[in-house]
Scaffold this motif. Structure first.
Motif, short mmCIF file in Angstrom:
data_model
loop_
_atom_site.label_atom_id
_atom_site.label_comp_id
_atom_site.label_asym_id
_atom_site.label_seq_id
_atom_site.Cartn_x
_atom_site.Cartn_y
_atom_site.Cartn_z
N GLY A 1 -1.10 -8.07 6.14
CA GLY A 1 0.09 -7.48 6.74
C GLY A 1 -0.27 -6.30 7.62
O GLY A 1 -1.45 -5.96 7.82
N PRO A 2 0.75 -5.61 8.16
CA PRO A 2 0.51 -4.47 9.06
C PRO A 2 -0.29 -3.34 8.43
O PRO A 2 -0.94 -2.57 9.15
N GLU A 3 -0.24 -3.22 7.10
CA GLU A 3 -0.96 -2.13 6.43
C GLU A 3 -2.32 -2.54 5.89
O GLU A 3 -3.01 -1.74 5.26
N PRO B 1 0.78 -1.24 0.00
CA PRO B 1 0.00 0.00 0.00
C PRO B 1 0.81 1.28 0.00
O PRO B 1 0.59 2.16 -0.86
N SER B 2 1.72 1.47 0.94
CA SER B 2 2.42 2.76 1.04
C SER B 2 3.23 3.05 -0.21
O SER B 2 3.24 4.18 -0.72
N LEU C 1 -0.49 -10.01 -1.73
CA LEU C 1 -1.60 -10.30 -0.83
C LEU C 1 -1.14 -10.31 0.63
O LEU C 1 -1.89 -9.91 1.52
N ASP C 2 0.09 -10.75 0.87
CA ASP C 2 0.63 -10.68 2.23
C ASP C 2 0.61 -9.25 2.74
O ASP C 2 0.41 -9.01 3.94
N SER C 3 0.81 -8.30 1.84
CA SER C 3 0.89 -6.89 2.23
C SER C 3 -0.48 -6.22 2.32
O SER C 3 -0.79 -5.55 3.30
N ILE C 4 -1.32 -6.43 1.31
CA ILE C 4 -2.59 -5.70 1.26
C ILE C 4 -3.70 -6.37 2.05
O ILE C 4 -4.66 -5.72 2.47
N GLY C 5 -3.57 -7.70 2.29
CA GLY C 5 -4.68 -8.42 2.87
C GLY C 5 -4.51 -8.86 4.31
O GLY C 5 -5.50 -9.07 5.02
#
Length: 303
Positions: A211-213, A89-90, A205-209
């Motif tokens: 993860g911390p964000e 995301p970021s 998906l680890d990041s957007i779904g």
């Protein structure tokens, strides 16, 4: 060669929409995007496992009155992907901000679908100068009512993973209420592309779904000053329609439009209805669009 069949179909859809393919380097990535029409600018941001071509049925409608741009987000489709970069995301929000600045025109509307909606919401919170009205379509980024898709994601799996033709047709059955017929060899071409993206998809998906964000937007959406259109299908099996109410409660200024019978892909399943809703929203808020530098709800029927 199955890829040629798919390319021919996309060429046909581009012709119907009057769309052309362009490429530009912005920041650290080369972007590829579709452009059609003339007039005030609309920018369309695709979702997870999506591509610029997802927007072609809607572009055909919107290009009658607007200039419409639909990019492949960095890492996806024909845009550049770099092994040493993150596409969470970021990072993507900052890249989208650079992309919008490149056109030196505040859009009449920016639309984000699913993952693209998650990024757009964060953009509206962090870079309010870049956007006027925005539309979050079946948007990710909040804790919606639990469903099978959400449980799979939180368990570390990718419900959209495609390695075989059978998995492709299962995937289409998840995202569409009435899945389109994709014959051989077009489905084989789609499978070959998705098979190459399996590891990339899992990482994103680890990041957007999960993860911390994953749910940062839920805590930041109160900072969005722009008017927001929330556009959903009641029968969405990916981002449950309960997410629309969560956004509605957290946003300062929003309007909700719900459709029936279109699953997770309203812009493909009901492009006419979606275009009408977007145009009405643009007309309502056109005075708020300037160069860069309340609530209502209705139900639209199946179209």
């Amino acid at each position: 060669m199955p890829g040629r069949v798919l390319d021919a179909e996309f060429a046909r859809q581009r012709w119907l929409a009057g769309a052309s393919v362009h490429s530009v380097r912005v920041g650290d990535h080369r972007w590829t995007y579709l452009e059609a029409g003339q007039g005030p600018l609309i920018v369309l941001l695709h979702g997870f496992t999506g591509a610029k071509e997802n927007w072609l049925p809607l572009m055909r409608e919107l290009a009658r009155t607007h200039r419409v741009i639909a990019p492949d987000l960095p890492g996806w489709g024909e845009s550049e992907r770099r092994a040493d970069e993150s596409y969470g995301p970021s990072e993507q929000v900052e890249r989208i901000a650079q992309f919008l600045r490149h056109f030196n025109e505040r859009p009449a509307l920016v639309v984000g679908h699913s993952m693209g909606g998650q990024f757009l919401g964060l953009l509206g919170a962090r870079h309010p100068d870049l956007v006027g009205p925005i539309a979050l379509m079946s948007s990710a980024g909040v804790r919606f009512e639990e469903n099978s898709f959400g449980r799979e994601v939180m368990a570390g799996r990718n419900p959209f993973e495609v390695r075989t033709r059978a998995e492709l047709h299962r995937y289409l059955g998840i995202v569409f209420e009435d899945p389109p017929f994709v014959p051989w060899p077009a489905d084989e071409a789609m499978v070959r592309k998705r098979r190459l993206d399996v590891q990339f998809e899992q990482k994103v998906l680890d990041s957007i779904g999960r993860g911390p964000e994953a749910f940062t937007l839920e805590s930041e959406m109160g900072r969005i000053r722009a008017p927001v259109l929330l556009l959903w299908c009641r029968d969405d099996r990916v981002i449950d329609v309960s997410a629309a109410e969560i956004f509605h409660r957290g946003l300062a200024q929003s309007q909700t439009v719900l459709f029936a019978g279109c699953g997770h892909m309203p812009m493909m399943a009901q492009p006419g209805n979606v275009a009408a809703a977007l145009r009405e929203f643009i007309d309502t808020h056109s005075a708020e669009v300037t160069p860069i530098g309340s609530s209502a709800q209705r139900l639209a029927g199946r179209g």
